[in-house]
Write an enzyme that holds these catalytic residues in place. Structure first.
Site, PDB file in Angstrom:
ATOM      1  N   THR A 190      20.921   3.563 -18.265  1.00 31.51           N
ATOM      2  CA  THR A 190      20.308   2.402 -18.912  1.00 31.51           C
ATOM      3  C   THR A 190      21.378   1.332 -18.990  1.00 31.51           C
ATOM      4  O   THR A 190      22.507   1.605 -19.381  1.00 31.51           O
ATOM      5  CB  THR A 190      19.818   2.760 -20.324  1.00 31.51           C
ATOM      6  OG1 THR A 190      18.778   3.737 -20.231  1.00 31.51           O
ATOM      7  CG2 THR A 190      19.297   1.537 -21.053  1.00 31.51           C
ATOM      8  N   GLU A 225      17.865  -3.155 -29.896  1.00 22.39           N
ATOM      9  CA  GLU A 225      18.299  -2.444 -28.696  1.00 22.39           C
ATOM     10  C   GLU A 225      19.800  -2.153 -28.696  1.00 22.39           C
ATOM     11  O   GLU A 225      20.230  -1.139 -28.154  1.00 22.39           O
ATOM     12  CB  GLU A 225      17.950  -3.273 -27.455  1.00 22.39           C
ATOM     13  CG  GLU A 225      16.467  -3.492 -27.239  1.00 22.39           C
ATOM     14  CD  GLU A 225      15.791  -2.301 -26.604  1.00 22.39           C
ATOM     15  OE1 GLU A 225      16.273  -1.842 -25.562  1.00 22.39           O
ATOM     16  OE2 GLU A 225      14.803  -1.820 -27.155  1.00 22.39           O
ATOM     17  N   ASP A 249      17.703  10.053 -21.985  1.00 21.52           N
ATOM     18  CA  ASP A 249      16.264   9.920 -22.189  1.00 21.52           C
ATOM     19  C   ASP A 249      15.443  10.262 -20.952  1.00 21.52           C
ATOM     20  O   ASP A 249      14.251  10.016 -20.907  1.00 21.52           O
ATOM     21  CB  ASP A 249      15.932   8.498 -22.646  1.00 21.52           C
ATOM     22  CG  ASP A 249      16.255   7.441 -21.590  1.00 21.52           C
ATOM     23  OD1 ASP A 249      16.862   7.794 -20.563  1.00 21.52           O
ATOM     24  OD2 ASP A 249      15.905   6.273 -21.812  1.00 21.52           O
TER      25      ASP A 249
END
Length: 279
Positions: free
Chosen positions: A87, A64, A82
């Protein structure tokens, strides 16, 4: 960093964390559609053993965040394009998928008046979208400030466990899987969530069950995990951003080929071409 590789999806597909509330049912034993209990090896610790859990955090962070230092990610925040808005944090909480809202709400319940509390109305409005309305320009900076607070760090830990880690371990145990299999489930939940779309965790598992049985159903553990990873690779290849399947091919399958079902150290693997080692 490989943030663009780790989590990108078409903007219309926001089901990665579509069943956050349902997953909270793990505490009552209602787990991801599990109806039959299995027994993993009693001789070896599961993924929730503190040492094994630390390994799991590092393995996920290598994919990640291109780093084994998962605790350095409390402050991470970025829009990776995305379709899920911002995020952030140790597990990629997203402003567009509800789990960031739940996290900030938990933090505010525990510590009213914190630096992120004022963004709750905006987080409710942008949920389900990639919008930054009401968050820009100061939200990223305030997130990083909050990340210095141990109360916010603990809230991230707790939400990670409630939504992803605990359900994965529980489902793995129910299927009779040891630490590696429980980690395989955890990594899949982190990336795919457990929505209703064909690439969600539950449907990856259903796809695997068409060709193999887990130990709890009398099957061979290695055979079943290979089937699950085959299904996982299929799911990843449905999205261009997931087409690099090295977190499966040069990480999880490496451990499986070596028969390391208990996820014992030392561990050596590669993700996106980068090499990692845990001694």
């Amino acid at each position: 960093m490989v943030y663009a590789d780790r989590e990108t999806a078409a903007p219309a597909r926001l089901s990665r964390r579509a069943v956050v509330a349902a997953l909270g049912a793990v505490g009552s034993g209602v787990l991801l559609g599990v109806f039959r209990a299995g027994t993993a090896s009693a001789a070896a610790p599961g993924l929730d053993d503190p040492a094994k859990k630390e390994i799991a955090m590092k393995l996920v962070s290598s994919a990640e965040n291109s780093s084994l230092d998962w605790k350095a990610q409390y402050k991470y925040i970025e829009d990776i394009g995305d379709g899920r808005g911002y995020t952030a944090g140790i597990i990629g909480f997203c402003s567009g998928t509800g789990d960031m809202l739940d996290l900030v709400q938990l933090y505010t319940d525990r510590k009213p008046g914190n630096v992120l509390a004022k963004y709750l109305p905006a987080l409710r409005r942008v949920d389900g979208t990639d919008s930054h309305e009401g968050l820009d320009p100061n939200y990223p900076g305030d997130w990083r400030k909050a990340a210095q607070d141990t109360a916010f760090q603990q809230a991230q830990n707790d939400e990670r466990d409630r939504v992803y880690f605990n359900p994965a371990v529980a489902q793995g145990r129910a299927d009779g899987l040891r630490a590696l299999g429980q980690f395989v489930y955890y990594d899949a939940l982190v990336m795919h969530g457990d929505g209703d779309d064909p690439t969600s965790f539950r449907n990856i598992r259903k796809r695997a069950l068409r060709s193999a049985r887990p130990p709890a159903q009398g099957g061979n553990e290695t055979t079943y995990l290979n089937a699950f990873l085959d299904a996982r690779v299929w799911a990843m290849k449905q999205e261009e951003a997931h087409s690099d399947t090295s977190r499966v091919d040069t990480e999880q399958r490496v451990f499986l080929r070596k028969g390391n079902l208990d996820l014992n150290t030392p561990l050596d693997w590669k993700v996106y071409g980068d090499s990692y080692h845990i001694g």
